[in-house]
Design a protein around this motif. Sequence first.
Motif: not given
Length: 356
Positions: A213-230
């Motif tokens: 429904t909504n257009e947005y994005g998430v940009l992460v520059d962090d190992r801990t948060h990136t691990y969740v996306f991994h």
Amino acid sequence: MDRSELIAVLEDAGLSPYQADAYVAVLELGSAPATTIADRSSVPDQRIYDVLRDLEDEGYVEIYEQESLYARAFSLDDVIGDLQSRAERFTTAASEIERRWTEPELEASAVSIVKQFETVLKNAQEAIREADSQVQLSLDLDHYDRFAPDLAAALADGVQVNLSLHTGDPKDLPDADELATVCTEARYRRLPSPFVAIIDRTKTCFAPHAGSTNEYGVLVDDRTHTYVFHWFFLTTQWDVWEQVYADVDDTPPIEYADIRYCVQDVLPLLEEGATVTVRIVGADTDTGEKRVVDGTVRDVLLTDTDSPRDLGSIASYGGQVALIVDTEEGPIEVGGWGAMIEEIEAHRLTVLSIDQ
């Protein structure tokens, strides 16, 4: 452009309404007495002299005496140049407004929310161009051509590229020869999917799929948060989907970017009595300094499972996954991404030999 539009543009360029009207009258009349200029414009007779003097100060007209006060257009090149310069500034300002809206400068924070999908794509491309060791990318075929050159360059630099492609028809997928130029391994996902790029275990670029429904994005520059996306990538974009290309075989050297895939292959070999030698490239978990060790795998450490050989998917390896490697320095425990209790966090694992 009619007269009123021209006057309006001159007002936008900085002239007052009377100055713009009088200047257009001078252009139409050529050289004319002040009273005639007043008659042609909306400037009152008692104001026309002050208005013309102001226009002369601005460089728009030249005033001279000939029986009465006359005015004529002066230095059109300067006037036109000034207007063109103003137009260029407006155009530049419009572009800058668009850039600032679609590509906001990232503040010194771990996670940023952006408005435009295009911002996510541009950041992903830039991160892939700077990748050192690993890229995990999930995207649809509409964006594959855009990313293919950057992936090919990363692969040529020794980066391991895991590519998840989603399309309605598998016949539309690139052939194996083409995939060999852009990735280490590719998998095909039938369902629509978010865009996600994970680079060097540190950066993530994420956007919902096109039907959101909504257009947005998430940009992460962090190992801990990136691990969740991994883990999101592994469990929903990768592990359960069909492999359509892989630049790997059973003959050493065999490289791994994720310790879980290494353990999945090594564990059965150890249970059969094989001797497996490995090279670990990673970081010391205490100091963060780079470590490179060679040795023989003594054992595998797994938690949260009673029967590790029955684990068919990487998603099942949710607890500790580690190798005990006998080296010249003694036994060393090697963990994967985010390792804390092991001595080394492995970034790249290579099976050098398998002695049956």
